[in-house]
Each structure stands twice: as C-alpha cells, then as structure tokens.
Design a protein around this motif. Structure first.
Motif, PDB file in Angstrom:
ATOM      1  N   ALA A  95      23.815  29.679  35.779  1.00 62.97           N
ATOM      2  CA  ALA A  95      23.732  29.056  34.358  1.00 62.97           C
ATOM      3  C   ALA A  95      23.852  27.545  34.810  1.00 62.97           C
ATOM      4  N   SER A  96      23.525  26.866  33.526  1.00 61.13           N
ATOM      5  CA  SER A  96      23.575  25.443  33.668  1.00 61.13           C
ATOM      6  C   SER A  96      25.211  25.137  33.230  1.00 61.13           C
ATOM      7  N   THR A  97      25.445  23.731  33.740  1.00 66.88           N
ATOM      8  CA  THR A  97      26.852  23.337  33.573  1.00 66.88           C
ATOM      9  C   THR A  97      26.962  22.798  31.907  1.00 66.88           C
ATOM     10  N   GLY A  98      25.890  22.738  31.306  1.00 62.20           N
ATOM     11  CA  GLY A  98      25.893  22.787  29.987  1.00 62.20           C
ATOM     12  C   GLY A  98      26.427  23.901  29.126  1.00 62.20           C
ATOM     13  N   VAL A 148      34.349  29.639  39.734  1.00 64.76           N
ATOM     14  CA  VAL A 148      33.279  28.910  38.955  1.00 64.76           C
ATOM     15  C   VAL A 148      33.116  27.847  39.921  1.00 64.76           C
ATOM     16  N   LYS A 149      31.697  27.611  40.345  1.00 67.17           N
ATOM     17  CA  LYS A 149      31.159  26.513  41.254  1.00 67.17           C
ATOM     18  C   LYS A 149      30.365  25.647  40.480  1.00 67.17           C
ATOM     19  N   VAL A 150      30.759  24.302  40.425  1.00 66.00           N
ATOM     20  CA  VAL A 150      29.751  23.293  40.007  1.00 66.00           C
ATOM     21  C   VAL A 150      29.417  22.462  40.916  1.00 66.00           C
ATOM     22  N   GLY A 151      28.184  21.893  40.849  1.00 66.15           N
ATOM     23  CA  GLY A 151      27.481  20.980  41.687  1.00 66.15           C
ATOM     24  C   GLY A 151      27.500  19.527  41.283  1.00 66.15           C
ATOM     25  N   SER A 152      27.239  18.634  42.578  1.00 68.04           N
ATOM     26  CA  SER A 152      27.675  17.386  42.415  1.00 68.04           C
ATOM     27  C   SER A 152      26.894  16.647  41.327  1.00 68.04           C
ATOM     28  N   SER A 153      25.677  17.147  41.044  1.00 65.28           N
ATOM     29  CA  SER A 153      24.871  16.224  40.232  1.00 65.28           C
ATOM     30  C   SER A 153      25.349  16.583  38.617  1.00 65.28           C
ATOM     31  N   SER A 154      26.027  17.597  38.336  1.00 65.47           N
ATOM     32  CA  SER A 154      26.641  18.070  37.280  1.00 65.47           C
ATOM     33  C   SER A 154      27.824  17.161  36.591  1.00 65.47           C
ATOM     34  N   ILE A 155      28.704  16.597  37.579  1.00 64.60           N
ATOM     35  CA  ILE A 155      29.854  16.224  37.369  1.00 64.60           C
ATOM     36  C   ILE A 155      30.074  14.542  37.837  1.00 64.60           C
ATOM     37  N   LYS A 186      21.551  28.786  46.105  1.00 63.40           N
ATOM     38  CA  LYS A 186      22.181  29.596  45.190  1.00 63.40           C
ATOM     39  C   LYS A 186      21.994  31.180  45.097  1.00 63.40           C
ATOM     40  N   VAL A 187      20.767  31.410  45.389  1.00 62.68           N
ATOM     41  CA  VAL A 187      20.033  32.875  45.351  1.00 62.68           C
ATOM     42  C   VAL A 187      20.792  33.541  46.890  1.00 62.68           C
ATOM     43  N   ALA A 188      21.025  32.579  47.869  1.00 63.67           N
ATOM     44  CA  ALA A 188      21.479  33.198  48.968  1.00 63.67           C
ATOM     45  C   ALA A 188      23.008  33.503  48.888  1.00 63.67           C
ATOM     46  N   ALA A 189      23.543  32.476  48.215  1.00 62.34           N
ATOM     47  CA  ALA A 189      25.161  32.660  47.886  1.00 62.34           C
ATOM     48  C   ALA A 189      25.284  33.879  46.890  1.00 62.34           C
ATOM     49  N   ALA A 190      24.368  33.818  45.832  1.00 64.72           N
ATOM     50  CA  ALA A 190      24.554  34.991  44.940  1.00 64.72           C
ATOM     51  C   ALA A 190      24.457  36.389  45.752  1.00 64.72           C
ATOM     52  N   LYS A 191      23.372  36.550  46.637  1.00 67.20           N
ATOM     53  CA  LYS A 191      23.465  37.921  47.148  1.00 67.20           C
ATOM     54  C   LYS A 191      24.406  38.014  47.964  1.00 67.20           C
ATOM     55  N   LEU A 192      25.106  37.243  48.873  1.00 69.16           N
ATOM     56  CA  LEU A 192      26.309  37.260  49.540  1.00 69.16           C
ATOM     57  C   LEU A 192      27.586  37.753  48.662  1.00 69.16           C
ATOM     58  N   VAL A 246      30.545  32.453  39.104  1.00 68.29           N
ATOM     59  CA  VAL A 246      29.558  31.769  38.184  1.00 68.29           C
ATOM     60  C   VAL A 246      29.142  30.229  38.912  1.00 68.29           C
ATOM     61  N   LEU A 247      27.857  30.299  39.201  1.00 66.43           N
ATOM     62  CA  LEU A 247      27.280  29.131  39.912  1.00 66.43           C
ATOM     63  C   LEU A 247      26.567  28.088  38.859  1.00 66.43           C
ATOM     64  N   LEU A 248      27.244  27.038  38.646  1.00 61.57           N
ATOM     65  CA  LEU A 248      26.638  26.100  37.642  1.00 61.57           C
ATOM     66  C   LEU A 248      25.683  25.066  38.336  1.00 61.57           C
ATOM     67  N   SER A 249      24.893  24.512  37.739  1.00 66.29           N
ATOM     68  CA  SER A 249      23.831  23.420  37.970  1.00 66.29           C
ATOM     69  C   SER A 249      23.268  22.721  37.083  1.00 66.29           C
ATOM     70  N   ASP A 250      22.514  21.862  37.475  1.00 62.46           N
ATOM     71  CA  ASP A 250      21.488  21.198  36.333  1.00 62.46           C
ATOM     72  C   ASP A 250      20.441  22.110  35.869  1.00 62.46           C
ATOM     73  N   VAL A 251      20.271  23.262  36.456  1.00 66.76           N
ATOM     74  CA  VAL A 251      19.149  24.266  35.778  1.00 66.76           C
ATOM     75  C   VAL A 251      19.765  25.379  35.239  1.00 66.76           C
ATOM     76  N   ASP A 252      19.246  25.822  34.027  1.00 67.54           N
ATOM     77  CA  ASP A 252      19.768  26.760  33.015  1.00 67.54           C
ATOM     78  C   ASP A 252      19.661  28.135  33.549  1.00 67.54           C
ATOM     79  N   ALA A 253      18.856  28.294  34.696  1.00 65.47           N
ATOM     80  CA  ALA A 253      18.464  30.003  35.170  1.00 65.47           C
ATOM     81  C   ALA A 253      17.888  30.002  36.491  1.00 65.47           C
ATOM     82  N   LEU A 254      17.475  30.842  36.979  1.00 67.05           N
ATOM     83  CA  LEU A 254      16.508  30.929  37.977  1.00 67.05           C
ATOM     84  C   LEU A 254      15.041  31.291  37.534  1.00 67.05           C
ATOM     85  N   TYR A 255      14.070  30.637  38.065  1.00 60.08           N
ATOM     86  CA  TYR A 255      12.828  30.555  37.766  1.00 60.08           C
ATOM     87  C   TYR A 255      11.950  31.236  38.689  1.00 60.08           C
TER      88      TYR A 255
END
Length: 263
Positions: free
Chosen positions: A240-243, A19-26, A223-229, A172-181
């Motif tokens: 997904a979003s951290t929430g 599980v990866k969480v970003g700076s702005s989330s925590i 995130k997309v580059a990491a997901a593809k890797l 699982v890549l968590l951030s302040d956005v709930d999905a890819l748009y």
C-alpha cells in the motif's frame, strides 16, 4: 505464527505486524509523512498489537546534511550519509512516538545477519525481548558495513526476513505507490491488482524502475519478491501507499493483498 490471518478484514485482529516504509516516503519533501505513519503505528500498538517498523531512509536523510545534491554513487560517501542519516532518522521517529509515550529501539541488521544462524538467533532473542517490553523496534540495514546491500539490496527483502524471524501475522510494505499494477501505474492501460493468490506467478505484470524520487533502491519487483518470500512462510502481505497506512492497518480495502500459504 501466532494468529494467521487470511483477509484484509482480519488485520485489526493481528497480534504482530511488520511494517516497512521506503526512503522516498519519509525523507526530503515527504519527511512530514513520519507523523501520520507514527499515528497509525501507535494506534495498532495501542490496541495491543506488537509492531515492528523496518525503515529505509538513512542515506536519503543524511544526504542534505553532507551538502550533497543527490544520492552519492561512491561507497564511502554512501556509508558516511548512512551514518549521519540513521541518527537523524531515529531521532525523528522517537520525537514523534513521544506523543504516545512509546519508546523506539534501534535494530541494525543486514540480510547476511539473518542468514547466519548465530546472528539470527541473537537478533531474534533481542527482538522478542523488545516486544515483551512493549518497545517498538525500528529496523534498518546496517548501511555502514552492508556494502552489498547498499549497492544492490533493498529493505523489502529485509522486511520479509524480519517477518519470518518474528513469525509475524502480517507484513505491510509501504511506498509512494498505492498498489501493484499490471504495468507502471502512470503508463496507459495500467490496471490495479487488488488481490494476488498464493499460486499466482504474476506473469502478466510489467515492472518499472525504482520511482521518481531516485533515493531508494527498491521498486515493484523487489516488493513482489519480498511479498512472495513472506507469503511462502505463512505471512500475508499488504502492499500500500504510505499515505494509506492508517486505513491499511485498520483493515480497509486499500492496496494489494498477497495471500499467504495456509499453515
């Protein structure tokens, strides 16, 4: 790969999750999200899953303790902020994990460590032993020495490399956005993407900047580059979003699912 999964519904059966969480989330005003994040990690740990957390946030956590108003731009101050912030970050995680009698283990890496065969082997051996002992590894970039990563890198790629290192069943890549748009989510006409096939190049996606908080270094593109890797190595990815971390780790229909290569 210990237990390749193919859908969100199978997440509850995963044996090893990164599980990866970003700076702005925590950090900053979102520091309170550490508690529900730990709740979700502990729930997975409690059902027998081996959990590894890749956490950004050392620099962002250290900034207020250096009496700075924003993320520093010079390397030496970034390193100083990371040195102070990493200590506080791990303390906050361990303080929360203590409720579940879970012990954290700090692992500081750079992307370069995982490209050097000797360092990679050392990291893999240490990580496997921590998991054997039911310790929850918390991985971050070693920002006091990883000058290139501080300037240009992101922990999304590091998380993908860690998922390869430990042969994770899921990233699982968590951030302040709930999905890819299809474009930045606040832009008119943005459409949520719930599933990404392994062979989808996402040519229709328009990527934005790193986000409103301004304390991280990654955005949707990283995130997309990491997901593809990770997916190319056989590890599916949920963005997904951290929430939403609790539902995400329970297999709920949240976020964007990146299908992995079948192995």
């Amino acid at each position: 790969m210990t237990n390749q999964i193919h859908t969100r519904a199978e997440i509850a059966t995963a044996k090893r999750i990164v599980v990866k969480v970003g700076s702005s989330s925590i950090s900053g005003e979102n520091v309170g999200q550490i508690t529900p994040l730990v709740d979700a990690l502990a729930a997975a740990h409690g059902r027998g899953c081996e959990v590894i957390l890749v956490s950004s946030g050392a620099i962002a956590t250290g900034i207020p303790f250096l009496n700075l108003d924003s993320r520093p731009t010079d390397l030496a101050t970034q390193q100083a902020a990371a040195a102070v912030g990493q200590n506080l970050l791990i303390y906050r995680y361990q303080d929360s994990l203590r409720r579940f009698k879970i012990v954290a283990g700090q692992v500081l890496l750079t992307a370069g460590d995982l490209e050097n065969p000797t360092h990679r082997g050392n990291a893999q051996r240490a990580m496997e032993r921590l998991l054997d002992l039911r310790i929850l590894p918390i991985v971050n970039e070693n920002d006091t020495v990883a000058t290139h990563e501080i300037r240009f890198g992101d922990n999304d790629r590091l998380a993908a490399l860690v998922s390869q290192l430990v042969h994770a069943d899921l990233l699982v890549l968590l951030s302040d956005v709930d999905a890819l748009y299809t474009r930045p989510p606040l832009d008119p006409g943005a459409v949520k993407i719930t599933e990404v096939a392994f062979d989808d190049d996402l040519g229709q996606v328009e990527f934005g900047d790193i986000g409103a908080a301004g304390v991280g270094t990654g955005g949707a593109g990283t995130k997309v580059a990491a997901a593809k890797l990770a997916a190319a190595s056989g590890t599916p990815v949920l963005l997904a979003s951290t929430g939403d971390v609790g539902p995400a780790l329970s297999g709920a229909a949240v976020g964007t699912w990146f299908e992995a290569k079948r192995i």
